[in-house]
Design a protein around this motif. Structure first.
Motif, PDB file in Angstrom:
ATOM      1  N   THR A 176      -4.101   7.992  -4.082  1.00 15.33           N
ATOM      2  CA  THR A 176      -4.788   6.871  -3.447  1.00 15.33           C
ATOM      3  C   THR A 176      -4.226   5.561  -3.970  1.00 15.33           C
ATOM      4  O   THR A 176      -3.575   5.519  -5.016  1.00 15.33           O
ATOM      5  N   TYR A 194      -3.527  -5.474  -1.771  1.00 15.53           N
ATOM      6  CA  TYR A 194      -4.131  -6.767  -1.467  1.00 15.53           C
ATOM      7  C   TYR A 194      -3.094  -7.719  -0.869  1.00 15.53           C
ATOM      8  O   TYR A 194      -1.916  -7.685  -1.228  1.00 15.53           O
ATOM      9  N   GLY A 201      -5.605  -3.410  -8.019  1.00 14.10           N
ATOM     10  CA  GLY A 201      -4.789  -2.890  -6.931  1.00 14.10           C
ATOM     11  C   GLY A 201      -3.392  -3.452  -7.069  1.00 14.10           C
ATOM     12  O   GLY A 201      -2.986  -3.882  -8.152  1.00 14.10           O
ATOM     13  N   GLY A 252       0.809  -1.216   0.000  1.00 15.33           N
ATOM     14  CA  GLY A 252       0.000   0.000   0.000  1.00 15.33           C
ATOM     15  C   GLY A 252       0.837   1.259   0.000  1.00 15.33           C
ATOM     16  O   GLY A 252       0.582   2.192  -0.771  1.00 15.33           O
ATOM     17  N   LEU A 286      -7.558   0.078   1.754  1.00 10.55           N
ATOM     18  CA  LEU A 286      -7.602   1.302   0.965  1.00 10.55           C
ATOM     19  C   LEU A 286      -6.640   2.309   1.584  1.00 10.55           C
ATOM     20  O   LEU A 286      -6.568   2.432   2.812  1.00 10.55           O
ATOM     21  N   ILE A 301      -4.892   0.912  -3.585  1.00  8.81           N
ATOM     22  CA  ILE A 301      -5.508  -0.272  -2.989  1.00  8.81           C
ATOM     23  C   ILE A 301      -4.444  -1.361  -2.956  1.00  8.81           C
ATOM     24  O   ILE A 301      -3.766  -1.598  -3.959  1.00  8.81           O
TER      25      ILE A 301
END
Length: 271
Positions: free
Chosen positions: A242, A246, A84, A44, A259, A244
């Motif tokens: 921003t 996983y 993501g 992230g 997120l 995403i």
């Protein structure tokens, strides 16, 4: 908003001279849909900073551990057709157990900035304190298993290094989702949250998660506290980027990810 209370040596925010609520603060917020792990945090923050794999490799080289060279790369992932990023990590298997002193020596010998070194060391001290409390021994006597493995050294150090790379002053995290179930570890089959995680979650807002199994790892819990995370709703900020991210575990009813957003406090954009 809830804020952690640590011992005096932990009160300083990782942002150094910035106050965590300064109007000019740069904020990272993470909304953990299904919990957090070290690799979800690594992916992230790397994606949030727009790092390519060459830059990620350069940051990894700062750890000065040959076994970690070229071991991690950011890769595109998709869950329920939502794109993501995740981390692909390829490490040699090792049976070595390390003490807190061993790990602090590795961190101190790295080429990371001092701010990243201090935060990574704090994370492992918190882990040692939690593990020691669980097993009734001094933190210095803890023999790390999972948390002392190369992947956790990699995750912890790189997450702290990426926080510096983003020039972030403050971390805001949503309540951590917890589930029932079991996990297999070096001590056998144990209930989740694992005992060390349970200790680290003291003072942390949590919420229910519909799945089963481990949702918050010891590495992630220690990192959140080492980074002096605030816990609560979305902060007032102007969003800049921003992402995403996983993980690899599959939950039947929820995407295993988080997120992320990076922004400037309030409505005054910081260029």
């Amino acid at each position: 908003m809830t804020r952690h209370r640590h011992d005096a040596h932990d009160h300083q925010h990782p942002g150094g001279h910035h106050d965590s609520h300064d109007a000019a603060a740069r904020i990272v917020t993470v909304r953990p849909a299904s919990g957090l792990s070290g690799d979800i945090m690594l992916a992230g923050l790397a994606a949030l900073g727009g790092l390519d794999n060459a830059r990620l490799a350069a940051l990894t080289e700062e750890l000065n551990l040959p076994a970690l060279q070229g071991c991690v790369r950011l890769e595109p992932r998709s869950v329920n057709h939502v794109a993501g990023f995740g981390c692909h990590i390829d490490l040699p298997h090792e049976h070595e157990h390390r003490t807190l002193a061993d790990i602090l020596t590795i961190i101190d010998a790295s080429s990371m900035p001092e701010r990243a070194k201090e935060t990574a060391a704090r994370a492992f001290r918190l882990l040692a304190e939690a593990e020691g409390a669980v097993h009734g021994i001094a933190p210095e006597s803890v023999a790390f298993h999972e948390v002392g493995a190369l992947d956790s050294i990699l995750d912890t150090c790189l997450v702290c290094r990426l926080f510096v790379e983003l020039d972030a002053d403050r971390l805001v995290c949503g309540p951590l989702p917890l589930a029932d179930g079991f996990v297999q570890c070096a001590h056998g089959r144990i209930a989740v949250p694992a005992p060390a995680v349970l200790r680290l979650l003291e003072g942390v807002p949590v919420c229910a998660f519909a799945g089963r199994g481990e949702t918050v790892t010891p590495t992630a819990a220690a990192l959140l506290k080492a980074l002096n995370a605030d816990f609560g709703p979305w902060p007032a900020m102007t969003i800049r980027t921003t992402a995403i991210s996983y993980g690899t575990k599959v939950f039947p009813d929820a995407p295993n990810g988080a997120l992320w957003a990076l922004g400037d406090a309030g409505h005054q954009a910081r260029l």
